[in-house]
Enzyme design. Sequence first.
Site, PDB file in Angstrom:
ATOM      1  CD  GLU B  60      11.297  54.161  20.560  1.00 62.77           C
ATOM      2  OE1 GLU B  60      11.384  52.927  20.450  1.00 62.77           O
ATOM      3  OE2 GLU B  60      10.342  54.818  20.098  1.00 62.77           O
ATOM      4  CG  HIS B 129       1.052  57.309  24.077  1.00 65.72           C
ATOM      5  ND1 HIS B 129       1.156  55.949  24.165  1.00 65.72           N
ATOM      6  CD2 HIS B 129       1.427  57.621  22.805  1.00 65.72           C
ATOM      7  CE1 HIS B 129       1.562  55.470  23.000  1.00 65.72           C
ATOM      8  NE2 HIS B 129       1.736  56.452  22.167  1.00 65.72           N
TER       9      HIS B 129
HETATM   10  C1  LIG Z   1       8.054  52.790  21.469  1.00 66.95           C
HETATM   11  C2  LIG Z   1       7.280  53.692  20.597  1.00 66.95           C
HETATM   12  N1  LIG Z   1       7.926  54.492  19.732  1.00 66.95           N
HETATM   13  C3  LIG Z   1       7.250  55.319  18.911  1.00 66.95           C
HETATM   14  C4  LIG Z   1       5.880  55.369  18.954  1.00 66.95           C
HETATM   15  C5  LIG Z   1       5.121  56.326  18.052  1.00 66.95           C
HETATM   16  N2  LIG Z   1       4.480  55.584  16.964  1.00 66.95           N
HETATM   17  C6  LIG Z   1       3.229  55.126  17.107  1.00 66.95           C
HETATM   18  S1  LIG Z   1       2.759  54.232  15.796  1.00 66.95           S
HETATM   19  C7  LIG Z   1       4.219  54.447  15.006  1.00 66.95           C
HETATM   20  C8  LIG Z   1       4.415  53.817  13.660  1.00 66.95           C
HETATM   21  C9  LIG Z   1       4.248  52.340  13.671  1.00 66.95           C
HETATM   22  O1  LIG Z   1       4.184  51.846  12.377  1.00 66.95           O
HETATM   23  P1  LIG Z   1       3.784  50.347  12.022  1.00 66.95           P
HETATM   24  O2  LIG Z   1       4.345  49.415  13.016  1.00 66.95           O
HETATM   25  O3  LIG Z   1       4.144  50.130  10.613  1.00 66.95           O
HETATM   26  O4  LIG Z   1       2.191  50.297  12.202  1.00 66.95           O
HETATM   27  P2  LIG Z   1       1.084  51.105  11.390  1.00 66.95           P
HETATM   28  O5  LIG Z   1       0.888  52.382  12.111  1.00 66.95           O
HETATM   29  O6  LIG Z   1       1.562  51.274  10.010  1.00 66.95           O
HETATM   30  O7  LIG Z   1      -0.155  50.266  11.474  1.00 66.95           O
HETATM   31  C10 LIG Z   1       5.061  55.227  15.777  1.00 66.95           C
HETATM   32  C11 LIG Z   1       6.407  55.641  15.377  1.00 66.95           C
HETATM   33  C12 LIG Z   1       5.234  54.535  19.895  1.00 66.95           C
HETATM   34  N3  LIG Z   1       3.892  54.553  20.036  1.00 66.95           N
HETATM   35  N4  LIG Z   1       5.938  53.698  20.685  1.00 66.95           N
END
Ligand SMILES: Cc1ncc(C[n+]2csc(CCOP(=O)(O)OP(=O)(O)O)c2C)c(N)n1
Lengths: 340, 325
Positions: B60, B129
């Site tokens: 971000e 959130h």
């Molecule tokens: C700062 C922030 N940006 C976006 C999100 C929304 N979000 C939650 S999980 C995620 C994907 C994360 O992927 P990864 O780190 O690969 O973990 P996985 O879900 O695959 O276990 C996103 C974009 C968030 N929770 N916090």
Amino acid sequence: MATLKEEKNKKNIKNQKSSLEKTEMLDLYRQMFLIRQFELACAENYTKGNVRGFLHLYIGQEATAVGSISCLNNKDYIVTHYRDHGHALARGLDVNRTMAELFGKKTGLSKGKGGSMHLFDSARKFMGGHAIVGAQFPLAAGLALACQYKETGGIVVCFFGDGSTNQGTYHETLNLASIWKLPILFILENNKYGMGSSIDKVRAGGEDFYTGVSTYDIPASQVNGMDVLAVKEATKLAVDKIRKEGGPSYLECKTFRFVGHSLADGQKYRKSEEVKFWERQDPIEKFPKWLISAGIINQKELDEINQKVKEEIQNSVDFATSSENPEKSELNEDIYEMQD
Amino acid sequence: MSEMIMREAIKKALEESLENDPNVLIMGEDIGEYGGAYAVTDGLLKKFGSNRIKDTPISEATFIGAGIGAAAAGLRPVVELMSISFSLVGFDQIVNMAGNLRYMSGGQISVPMVIRAPTGAGVQLGATHSQSFETWLAEVPGIYCVCPSNPKDALGLLRTSIKNNNPVIFAEPALLYGSKGEVPEDYYEIPLGSANIVKEGNDITIMSYGAGMSIIEEVNQKLEESNISAEILDLRSLNPIDYKTIEESIKKTNKLVAIDTSRKNGGIMAELVSTIQEKFLDWLDGPIIRIGAEDVPWPYNKDLENAAYPSSNKVIEKIYKQLLN
Ligand SMILES: Cc1ncc(C[n+]2csc(CCOP(=O)(O)OP(=O)(O)O)c2C)c(N)n1
Ligand SMILES: [Mg+2]
């Protein structure tokens, strides 16, 4: 073609397999099966409206949490992200209280205030479930600083996803951990997707993450995250090294979530063949098969474990269902710690 | 008029801007192939291509900052955040760069960008959130801040926001993405800084914005049952604030209720109420009633979340106790 490293890993695994006690292996299986059943129960209760908010399931990744956390002792801290049920259960958090937290009940780990994405149990040094992507990295550094400073002998395991490596906190924490020689094991669960974004779209540097970590002077390796014994062995090597020599290490586990990012995900971004390919490596299927074929366990023993776990999960759902909601007064509790 | 849901109205404004101005592009996490966390940008990648619909890594601070840079060089980026809670990760860029660049450079640099973000509590997402940081961002000079409560306003305000030559925070109440409303067929814009009198009334003015407007609807029904005629005011814009419209309404009803679905302490209504007292005290018959969410981190449990959220019952109770007794 298997790389040299992978060959070496395999050899280690073989030795590992023979050196582990039967009870230990059964426990690894039991934990993985417990997590799977827990997640299935969560999904069912999400549909029923008992579990709310965002729900991220750990289905497919069980071998990673179970294999790695089995190498830790009670001095060690764990931090992770919002996909945290597997880590929590592998750490031995109470199944009933974990389920009750997801139901938002007073008997939950956080009295129903945290929810699925924010699981905590400080008595087990399980320091969260963090739902802001990348938020857990600096926390891991601080916990490790305290371990180092107080000479507790404990280390910190920091779990994270591939997507989170694009946050600044990831890089900043790797750097800090390296220059301060902090006792952290960074465990990447590379499941190839961060929500709908495959790593080839959002990451420079290819599909392997551990190779890039040398920039920070941190020893790093990669392991098949679908193989619980391999994860255990690789974690043990890393943990032993941290305990003996201090400083951080990094372990990349190649794994896969068989289900959507959350229960709201239609998975338009990936093909069902890819999911099927990974499902064929399901540790919940493969590991017990191997245990049986290697003569370590028979079908009857396996059935007994499964039966017991299913009862345990049913009990946790019953416990959560019959538990009370927190009292309204809880709203204003736990904001500050009161002092005289 | 045609009926539209909020999500479609926002998408319509994005689509038009992409069609009409080649300098407009959209960036954010999973806005392309995935279609957006709340499906607002669904289909835009196919229509406009990856040059203009840019999926970003989860970074971000950097993609907000990159939006600012692109804007400073003449583009009109619309940056989407999955939640306004994640604005915290990029707060320095928003406040120090988007907010200050123009002033620090003595007016040399413009930052024509929009940051869109879902906001608010109400769906049990827990403490990290569920926050409503438009109330923080509304304080920053150099940035505009708006928050629509219905499809018509969403479309009109987003059109204006994208055309504006300054950074605009466009907060979208997450609870309202699926809510329906009438939208005029003919092209219209809604200027930033213009409040809306949703319903005229004589006895009492009730104001809020975003998801708070749904609470007012419930309050109004209850007041109508008691033959109390409420004037309903939707701020729509938190910076600038339309004090003119507020003034006219207060001069008519002499009573004011301010509702905020974000935390009461330090919320935008705190600013409004104190300014209104400074400016229009003589026109007020009684204390201004201010109701916001409880000053606690957002709890996960539904009962607790409801208890933290300002309910129409709480509003009614206060109105009777303090204003109509
Ligand atoms: C700062 C922030 N940006 C976006 C999100 C929304 N979000 C939650 S999980 C995620 C994907 C994360 O992927 P990864 O780190 O690969 O973990 P996985 O879900 O695959 O276990 C996103 C974009 C968030 N929770 N916090
Ligand atoms: Mg991932």
